[in-house]
Design a protein around this motif. Structure first.
Motif, mmCIF file in Angstrom:
data_model
loop_
_atom_site.group_PDB
_atom_site.id
_atom_site.type_symbol
_atom_site.label_atom_id
_atom_site.label_comp_id
_atom_site.label_asym_id
_atom_site.label_seq_id
_atom_site.Cartn_x
_atom_site.Cartn_y
_atom_site.Cartn_z
ATOM 1 N N ASN A 187 43.811 51.470 52.006
ATOM 2 C CA ASN A 187 42.772 52.143 52.788
ATOM 3 C C ASN A 187 42.231 51.240 53.889
ATOM 4 O O ASN A 187 42.015 51.680 55.018
ATOM 5 C CB ASN A 187 41.611 52.547 51.871
ATOM 6 C CG ASN A 187 41.914 53.829 51.134
ATOM 7 O OD1 ASN A 187 42.887 54.504 51.467
ATOM 8 N ND2 ASN A 187 41.111 54.148 50.148
ATOM 9 N N ILE A 224 37.333 57.694 55.895
ATOM 10 C CA ILE A 224 37.895 56.839 54.840
ATOM 11 C C ILE A 224 36.794 55.994 54.208
ATOM 12 O O ILE A 224 36.706 55.855 52.989
ATOM 13 C CB ILE A 224 39.015 55.950 55.416
ATOM 14 C CG1 ILE A 224 40.173 56.809 55.910
ATOM 15 C CG2 ILE A 224 39.510 54.970 54.371
ATOM 16 C CD1 ILE A 224 41.251 56.022 56.583
ATOM 17 N N GLU A 225 35.928 55.439 55.073
ATOM 18 C CA GLU A 225 34.860 54.587 54.543
ATOM 19 C C GLU A 225 33.903 55.397 53.667
ATOM 20 O O GLU A 225 33.495 54.952 52.594
ATOM 21 C CB GLU A 225 34.091 53.956 55.703
ATOM 22 C CG GLU A 225 33.065 52.952 55.267
ATOM 23 C CD GLU A 225 32.668 52.030 56.401
ATOM 24 O OE1 GLU A 225 31.653 52.292 57.037
ATOM 25 O OE2 GLU A 225 33.407 51.065 56.663
ATOM 26 N N GLY A 257 29.319 50.656 59.415
ATOM 27 C CA GLY A 257 29.605 52.090 59.483
ATOM 28 C C GLY A 257 28.545 52.839 60.282
ATOM 29 O O GLY A 257 28.867 53.740 61.067
ATOM 30 N N GLU A 315 35.419 56.047 50.351
ATOM 31 C CA GLU A 315 35.388 54.842 49.508
ATOM 32 C C GLU A 315 34.002 54.668 48.878
ATOM 33 O O GLU A 315 33.879 54.434 47.671
ATOM 34 C CB GLU A 315 35.743 53.616 50.361
ATOM 35 C CG GLU A 315 35.828 52.330 49.559
ATOM 36 C CD GLU A 315 35.793 51.084 50.425
ATOM 37 O OE1 GLU A 315 35.547 51.202 51.640
ATOM 38 O OE2 GLU A 315 35.993 49.996 49.881
ATOM 39 N N CYS A 344 43.174 52.161 62.601
ATOM 40 C CA CYS A 344 42.422 53.202 63.329
ATOM 41 C C CYS A 344 41.465 52.568 64.336
ATOM 42 O O CYS A 344 41.427 52.953 65.508
ATOM 43 C CB CYS A 344 41.602 54.044 62.358
ATOM 44 S SG CYS A 344 42.538 55.316 61.569
ATOM 45 N N TRP A 379 34.446 44.254 62.835
ATOM 46 C CA TRP A 379 35.302 44.759 61.763
ATOM 47 C C TRP A 379 36.370 43.730 61.373
ATOM 48 O O TRP A 379 36.731 43.612 60.202
ATOM 49 C CB TRP A 379 35.948 46.084 62.163
ATOM 50 C CG TRP A 379 36.851 46.586 61.076
ATOM 51 C CD1 TRP A 379 38.207 46.610 61.070
ATOM 52 C CD2 TRP A 379 36.442 47.113 59.805
ATOM 53 N NE1 TRP A 379 38.679 47.108 59.888
ATOM 54 C CE2 TRP A 379 37.612 47.428 59.086
ATOM 55 C CE3 TRP A 379 35.206 47.335 59.203
ATOM 56 C CZ2 TRP A 379 37.581 47.954 57.800
ATOM 57 C CZ3 TRP A 379 35.183 47.859 57.920
ATOM 58 C CH2 TRP A 379 36.359 48.166 57.233
ATOM 59 N N GLU A 434 42.123 51.864 57.890
ATOM 60 C CA GLU A 434 40.875 51.776 58.665
ATOM 61 C C GLU A 434 41.023 50.792 59.825
ATOM 62 O O GLU A 434 40.614 51.061 60.951
ATOM 63 C CB GLU A 434 39.739 51.297 57.756
ATOM 64 C CG GLU A 434 39.164 52.345 56.845
ATOM 65 C CD GLU A 434 38.080 51.748 55.954
ATOM 66 O OE1 GLU A 434 36.934 52.175 56.068
ATOM 67 O OE2 GLU A 434 38.384 50.856 55.145
ATOM 68 N N THR A 435 41.639 49.624 59.505
ATOM 69 C CA THR A 435 41.773 48.587 60.528
ATOM 70 C C THR A 435 42.613 49.076 61.694
ATOM 71 O O THR A 435 42.251 48.893 62.865
ATOM 72 C CB THR A 435 42.418 47.339 59.905
ATOM 73 O OG1 THR A 435 41.656 46.962 58.774
ATOM 74 C CG2 THR A 435 42.463 46.204 60.883
ATOM 75 N N PHE A 445 38.229 56.728 60.646
ATOM 76 C CA PHE A 445 37.698 55.502 60.049
ATOM 77 C C PHE A 445 36.485 55.812 59.176
ATOM 78 O O PHE A 445 36.393 55.395 58.018
ATOM 79 C CB PHE A 445 37.320 54.522 61.168
ATOM 80 C CG PHE A 445 36.568 53.310 60.690
ATOM 81 C CD1 PHE A 445 37.250 52.201 60.250
ATOM 82 C CD2 PHE A 445 35.185 53.298 60.674
ATOM 83 C CE1 PHE A 445 36.557 51.088 59.799
ATOM 84 C CE2 PHE A 445 34.493 52.194 60.220
ATOM 85 C CZ PHE A 445 35.194 51.093 59.784
#
Lengths: 128, 213
Positions: B76, B123-124, B155, B127, B83, B199, B80-81, B120
């Motif tokens: 994941n 997904i966060e 975020g 999580e 993206c 990030w 994210e990274t 992003f």
């Protein structure tokens, strides 16, 4: 347009602003930056999960890779360079980094010492 | 070098240390605005450094709860990274398009940036929701408090960035590429790139260093 004077007048560059290049050259800069950043990111994720390298070196390698990637972002995306028209931007960045270093380094240093010198919690409780 | 006329002068004394120049007057508004915003970004980074310091101190204090290695999913984080990195690139493309006043590529670049930013965030959020559902919310241990506040703060910045992005698209639609709109666009691009830099620190320090056994 009065705001276009920066094209001709002798002035510094704003942060994030590039020297006047053609569109193609500017896009190329971003493509190079993206490729380098992807490469460094992939290396970071690979190093973190691999058994191929000496394990104690992994944290150091991750930090070095992260700093390198931040440098790539600064140069290729934010266009912070060492050029004479960027002096103000670099000085502000340097001061920001100084504070970041003091805050993070100082906190980790002092709190590690406090932690090492403090007796475990149950001993404190027993004395009372 | 754009300033070929001044190139000789610059080479002789590139940082203007020894020269007393007759003051050329205030810098253009574009430079003043962007420089002020750059100072803000640096202070924002200083604020993040406090969260990083707190995380570094508290990352071992799990109070019997889960350790980082048990709750982080590297796949994941990798998505994210990528993206966020691609969105930084498309944001750069959009700001080039704004400079040459090309509406089509501007809207396209900003839309892709927005979609990648939303992926992003999704997904966060998933999580976080998953962790809270398993009982590993921010109140479980000092480590989780530091984790949620650091990653959550980033975020929140991304969420604010997406709102700003949509505002910029609306402003270009309504007002066109006016000088003031272009200044705002330049500040937005700085903001978005700075978020990506933060990030990089987050995924390296929190997720990759944290998932080491």
């Amino acid at each position: 347009m009065s705001d276009e004077t920066h094209l001709t007048a002798h002035h510094d560059l704003a942060p994030g602003e590039e020297e006047q290049l053609s569109v193609g050259a500017r896009i190329l800069g971003y493509v190079v930056g993206l490729a380098l950043a992807l490469l460094l990111t992939a290396t970071s994720f690979f190093i973190a999960g691999t058994d191929l390298v000496w394990q104690p070196s992994i944290p150091v390698a991750l930090i070095v890779l992260a700093i390198a990637q931040m440098g790539v972002h600064l140069v290729f995306f934010l266009h912070i360079t060492t050029g004479p028209d960027n002096t103000n931007n670099v000085l502000a960045l340097a001061f920001g980094l100084l504070i970041v270093f003091l805050v993070v380094g100082g906190t980790v240093w002092i709190m590690a010492h406090l932690n090492a010198n403090m007796p475990p919690m149950d001993q404190i409780m027993m004395r009372q | 070098m754009a300033m070929t006329a001044t190139a000789d002068h610059a080479r002789a004394d590139p940082h203007h240390i020894g020269v007393v120049i007759e003051h050329p007057g205030p810098a253009p508004k574009r430079i003043v605005t962007a420089y002020g915003f750059w100072i803000f970004l640096l202070s924002d980074i200083v604020m993040f450094s406090c969260f990083f310091a707190a995380y570094a101190v508290l990352s071992g204090q799990t109070a019997g709860g889960p350790k980082g290695a048990e709750i982080f999913e590297q796949r994941n984080v990798a998505i994210e990274t990528v993206c966020l990195l691609l969105s930084s690139f498309t944001c750069g493309m959009a700001s080039i398009a704004a400079d040459v006043r090309n509406r089509f590529w501007f809207y396209l670049g900003m839309t892709v940036t927005c979609v990648l930013g939303l992926i992003f965030l999704a997904i966060e959020f998933r999580e976080f929701a998953d962790l809270v559902a398993r009982g590993y919310g921010p109140s479980r241990s000092a480590f989780l408090t530091a984790f949620f506040s650091l990653v959550g703060c980033h975020g929140l910045h991304v969420s604010a960035g997406i709102l700003w992005l949509l505002t910029m698209m609306a402003q270009v639609l309504a007002k066109g590429f006016r000088a003031d709109i272009l200044r705002r666009m330049m500040c937005f691009a700085l903001f978005w790139h700075a978020l990506d830099i933060i990030w990089v620190a987050v995924f390296s320090v929190v997720y990759l260093l944290g998932s080491a056994p």
